[in-house]
Motif scaffolding. Structure first.
Motif, PDB file in Angstrom:
ATOM      1  N   ARG A 267     -19.096 -51.695 -17.176  1.00 21.18           N
ATOM      2  CA  ARG A 267     -18.686 -50.806 -18.262  1.00 21.18           C
ATOM      3  C   ARG A 267     -19.870 -50.485 -19.180  1.00 21.18           C
ATOM      4  N   ALA A 268     -20.669 -51.499 -19.483  1.00 19.49           N
ATOM      5  CA  ALA A 268     -21.832 -51.284 -20.350  1.00 19.49           C
ATOM      6  C   ALA A 268     -22.832 -50.337 -19.691  1.00 19.49           C
ATOM      7  N   ILE A 269     -23.035 -50.491 -18.387  1.00 15.49           N
ATOM      8  CA  ILE A 269     -23.983 -49.638 -17.672  1.00 15.49           C
ATOM      9  C   ILE A 269     -23.489 -48.200 -17.611  1.00 15.49           C
ATOM     10  N   ILE A 270     -22.212 -48.021 -17.298  1.00 11.69           N
ATOM     11  CA  ILE A 270     -21.660 -46.669 -17.218  1.00 11.69           C
ATOM     12  C   ILE A 270     -21.737 -45.981 -18.573  1.00 11.69           C
ATOM     13  N   GLN A 271     -21.448 -46.724 -19.627  1.00 12.41           N
ATOM     14  CA  GLN A 271     -21.522 -46.148 -20.964  1.00 12.41           C
ATOM     15  C   GLN A 271     -22.956 -45.752 -21.307  1.00 12.41           C
ATOM     16  N   ALA A 272     -23.912 -46.600 -20.943  1.00 12.54           N
ATOM     17  CA  ALA A 272     -25.309 -46.292 -21.235  1.00 12.54           C
ATOM     18  C   ALA A 272     -25.813 -45.117 -20.394  1.00 12.54           C
ATOM     19  N   LEU A 273     -25.347 -45.013 -19.154  1.00 15.14           N
ATOM     20  CA  LEU A 273     -25.785 -43.913 -18.290  1.00 15.14           C
ATOM     21  C   LEU A 273     -25.344 -42.564 -18.842  1.00 15.14           C
ATOM     22  N   GLY A 274     -24.144 -42.518 -19.413  1.00 17.14           N
ATOM     23  CA  GLY A 274     -23.650 -41.264 -19.963  1.00 17.14           C
ATOM     24  C   GLY A 274     -23.675 -40.166 -18.915  1.00 17.14           C
TER      25      GLY A 274
END
Length: 325
Positions: A267-274
């Protein structure tokens, strides 16, 4: 003359504010989230992780996470160890105080200074968990008295160590010499008379800093400073077009409830990837999650650098090197 000069120097030293070993960094440029650099050192025979941590603005658990193959109490003479002094800044606004429980670390953004100061901390042990939430500083006090809650007095009484209703300032006061009061009733940021517990889960819910660190923070913050307490074992952030992940072991309560669960990291990675079109390296993500060393590691490939354009005198057209071929 020498005695006058000596007296002046001593007076100057006494007058200087206490400076801890806090780590202070300029905020990264826009689009970047990482501050600091990893460092290496060689141990002496008498070193322990607790000693090394305090001297370098770190906590015991951080040292243990980053050096899992080294004996924390007897690393030995000449052992090479990593100082984990590189951090992905916590998600959310960069203002006031941000405390990440899973990371056992506090971040302070001095207003108008474009920098971040970060301190290791101790938090509530299992059964006395420090809560997450939004708060603010409501007051500050030097040489505070401690009024143990009834629940803590009962705990100590059951161990045959009854506590008085109030513990005045002094060497036996667990609040140390400085206390910062929060709008979360019953919770403080304070010093300690047992500094070896900083960087571990040892308190009854309050947030402990090294004595020298709380003295510095105490002087920097003012009442009404916002305080945001989060619990994020996985942080994702960018540096120079590349995405990194920093993984810490989830708190024991989370592990007991959810087991080994990498959903928060994803979830953190997906949010950061945007909206980025970069593809994460899932093997690198898995290694970061399994290792949980608290060190930022890349999980996307380095961005390709565009070749500089060249203007041909004949036509004025701008051609890249590949087009010229």
């Amino acid at each position: 003359m020498k005695s006058i000069l000596y007296g002046f120097v001593c007076a100057l030293i006494v007058a200087l504010p206490s400076q801890g070993h806090a780590l202070s960094f300029p905020l990264p440029k826009a689009g970047n989230d990482i501050v600091g650099e990893l460092r290496q050192m060689q141990t002496r025979y008498e070193d322990t992780f607790s000693d090394i941590a305090r001297a370098n603005g770190l906590g015991y658990t951080e040292m243990s996470e980053s050096n899992p193959q080294v004996d924390p109490w007897l690393p030995g003479e000449g052992t090479s160890i990593t100082l984990p002094t590189r951090f992905i800044l916590p998600p959310g606004p960069r203002e006031g105080i941000v405390i990440n429980l899973a990371e056992l670390r506090l971040y302070y953004y001095p207003p108008g200074e474009n920098r971040v100061v970060t301190y290791p901390l101790g938090i509530g042990r299992e059964g006395w968990s420090t809560p997450t939430g939004i708060a603010r500083i409501t007051g500050k006090r030097t040489q505070p008295s401690w009024y143990p809650p009834e629940s803590i007095r009962q705990e100590y009484a059951a161990k045959g160590e009854p506590l008085p209703k109030v513990i005045k300032a002094g060497p036996d006061n667990p609040l140390g010499n400085h206390a910062i009061y929060l709008s979360l009733q019953g919770y403080l940021i304070h010093g300690t008379n047992k500094p070896y517990g900083v960087g571990m889960r040892v308190s009854h819910g309050c947030i402990r800093l090294y004595p020298e660190d709380i003295a510095t923070l105490f002087d920097q913050v003012s009442t009404h400073t916002p305080v945001r307490i989060i619990n994020e074992p996985y942080k994702a952030g960018w540096q120079d077009g590349r995405l990194y992940v920093e993984a810490h072991p989830p708190l024991s309560e989370q592990r007991a409830e959810k087991g080994i669960n990498f959903t928060p990291m994803v979830r953190a990675i997906i949010q950061a990837l945007g909206e980025s079109d970069q593809k994460p390296d899932w093997d690198a993500m898995k290694q970061a999650a399994m290792g949980q060393r608290g060190i930022p590691v890349p999980v996307t490939t380095a961005p390709l650098l565009r070749q500089p354009a060249t203007t041909t005198p004949a036509s004025g057209l701008v051609l890249s090197d590949s087009e010229k071929r």
